[in-house]
Design an enzyme around this catalytic site. Structure first.
Site, PDB file in Angstrom:
ATOM      1  CE  LYS A  46       7.765 -27.519  -4.215  1.00 58.74           C
ATOM      2  NZ  LYS A  46       8.020 -28.036  -5.767  1.00 58.74           N
TER       3      LYS A  46
ATOM      4  NE  ARG B 198       5.208  -4.612  -1.168  1.00 56.36           N
ATOM      5  CZ  ARG B 198       4.209  -3.509  -1.049  1.00 56.36           C
ATOM      6  NH1 ARG B 198       3.235  -3.842  -0.256  1.00 56.36           N
ATOM      7  NH2 ARG B 198       4.363  -2.354  -1.481  1.00 56.36           N
TER       8      ARG B 198
ATOM      9  CG  HIS C  94       7.700   1.209  -1.280  1.00 57.57           C
ATOM     10  ND1 HIS C  94       7.619   0.995  -2.745  1.00 57.57           N
ATOM     11  CD2 HIS C  94       6.379   0.781  -0.746  1.00 57.57           C
ATOM     12  CE1 HIS C  94       6.319   0.550  -2.765  1.00 57.57           C
ATOM     13  NE2 HIS C  94       5.671   0.460  -1.540  1.00 57.57           N
TER      14      HIS C  94
ATOM     15  NE  ARG D 113      -2.483   1.345  -1.404  1.00 51.95           N
ATOM     16  CZ  ARG D 113      -3.645   0.661  -0.743  1.00 51.95           C
ATOM     17  NH1 ARG D 113      -4.885   1.089  -1.019  1.00 51.95           N
ATOM     18  NH2 ARG D 113      -3.320  -0.146   0.237  1.00 51.95           N
ATOM     19  CB  THR D 114       2.910  -2.027  -4.860  1.00 53.42           C
ATOM     20  OG1 THR D 114       3.005  -0.985  -3.594  1.00 53.42           O
ATOM     21  CG2 THR D 114       4.324  -1.755  -5.486  1.00 53.42           C
TER      22      THR D 114
HETATM   23  C1  NCD Z   1       3.008   0.862   1.927  1.00 47.46           C
HETATM   24  C2  NCD Z   1       4.349  -0.331   1.919  1.00 47.46           C
HETATM   25  O1  NCD Z   1       3.787  -1.094   1.587  1.00 47.46           O
HETATM   26  O2  NCD Z   1       5.234   0.186   2.468  1.00 47.46           O
HETATM   27  N1  NCD Z   1       2.106   0.630   0.940  1.00 47.46           N
HETATM   28  C3  NCD Z   1       2.206   0.828  -0.345  1.00 47.46           C
HETATM   29  O3  NCD Z   1       2.851   0.343  -1.011  1.00 47.46           O
HETATM   30  N2  NCD Z   1       1.411   1.784  -0.588  1.00 47.46           N
HETATM   31  C4  NCD Z   1       2.802   1.493   3.217  1.00 47.46           C
HETATM   32  C5  NCD Z   1       2.471   0.530   4.178  1.00 47.46           C
HETATM   33  O4  NCD Z   1       2.103  -0.549   4.254  1.00 47.46           O
HETATM   34  O5  NCD Z   1       1.890   0.981   5.389  1.00 47.46           O
END
Ligand code: NCD
Length: 325
Positions: free
Chosen positions: A95, A116, A151, A65-66
């Site tokens: 590396k 991320r 997040h 999703r993200t």
């Molecule tokens: C979440 C995450 O990555 O923290 N997912 C997301 O971004 N929708 C939640 C999860 O992984 O459980």
């Protein structure tokens, strides 16, 4: 790419050229402006606001999703993405390059970096490195770490969804059910909800998975009441929102904990019958077994609408970070 007026993200009244590191830095006027833009983008999904902008997607952890919602947002606003979805393997970090060196390099190719990472402080470190060199490329935290992680763009999507589904962001009874020890999503959402008046948060989690003390202290500081439970029995019938999260298997300190805890909580159709018909069930997804799939067709189930909202919310955010109007 460098620009002149960047300053560190700290409760700023504008997002222009700001890094988005933690949800507690976002204040109500900014949130309201962002929600209005997201409303606009829901009705008018395409424009050219990001024409000539390049956004880098550096993902060191799995994402559906993200990453896709960020990329869709960039493309539908006329921008371009450069990306690596498994950055630990497919970038020079494999590396031995440090994250901050990599960020330094990419900062000159892109107008913003969406990051991320497994480490709680990765986005902050990336931002600090660029500040130290007076480089002004904003870092957007797309989910970093777990037990002390954040997040913020998920929590923006979450509060936008609550506002859209229930018409308000105050006077809410919010039940959080799941793994609170390792969920960056729950941490960020609790902080954003505490911005609004008269919200009460009920954390329901097995004792091994309870919410971090730092978040409880933040809620205390912001006069947001909360309660702690190990089962949802006492709090379900009054809930306006039930926010469920999966057990974060990949972040558990000991592998045996997964077997012990994997069936320790689950939202069932019977439990939904005890909830108000106006209540909404939310989940950042991915869902594993913690919400019965039979719930998906009930009107209270808002989690797929919630993931749909990720695109207009991330469009609004990128628009505000990358353009000055
Ligand atoms: C979440 C995450 O990555 O923290 N997912 C997301 O971004 N929708 C939640 C999860 O992984 O459980």
């Amino acid at each position: 790419m460098a620009s002149a007026s960047h300053s560190p993200s700290k409760s700023s009244s504008t997002l222009f050229q700001q890094s988005i590191l933690r949800s507690q830095d976002l204040i109500i006027p900014v949130l309201e402006a962002l929600f209005r833009k997201a409303d606009h983008y829901t009705v008018h999904p395409q424009n050219t606001r990001l024409q000539n902008k390049v956004v880098a997607m550096l993902f060191f952890e799995p994402s559906t999703r993200t990453r896709f919602s960020f990329e869709t947002a960039v493309y539908q606003l006329g921008g371009k993405c450069i990306s690596t979805e498994n950055a630990g393997t497919f970038s020079s970090v494999a590396k031995g390059e440090t994250l901050t060196d990599m960020i330094r390099v990419v900062s000159s190719y892109a107008d913003a970096i969406v990051l991320r990472h497994t480490q709680d402080n990765a986005a902050q470190e990336a931002h600090d490195r660029l500040c130290k060199e007076s480089i002004h490329t904003p870092i957007i935290n797309a989910g970093c770490g777990g037990f002390a992680g954040e997040h913020p763009t998920q929590s923006l999507t979450d509060v936008y969804t609550i506002r859209k589904e229930l018409g308000r962001l105050n006077n809410l009874n919010i039940v959080m059910l799941g793994d609170h020890a390792n969920s960056r999503v729950v941490r960020s959402l609790a902080c954003l909800l505490s911005r609004y008046e008269n919200n009460v948060i009920h954390f329901v989690a097995p004792p091994e998975l309870s919410i971090g003390k730092d978040i409880l202290m933040f809620l205390d500081k912001n006069d947001t009441p909360y309660t702690l439970h190990t089962t949802p029995d006492q709090v379900l019938s009054d809930a306006d929102v039930v926010y469920v999260t999966r057990l974060q298997r990949e972040r558990l300190a000991r592998p045996d904990l997964y077997e012990k805890l994997k069936d320790s909580y689950r939202l069932t159709t019977d439990m939904v019958r005890r909830m108000k018909s106006s209540a909404r069930i939310m989940h950042p997804l991915p869902r594993v077994t913690e919400i019965e799939t039979t719930i998906d067709v009930l009107p209270q189930a808002a989690y797929f609408r919630q993931s749909d909202n990720g695109v207009p919310v991330r469009k609004a955010l990128l628009d505000m970070v990358l353009t000055d109007s």
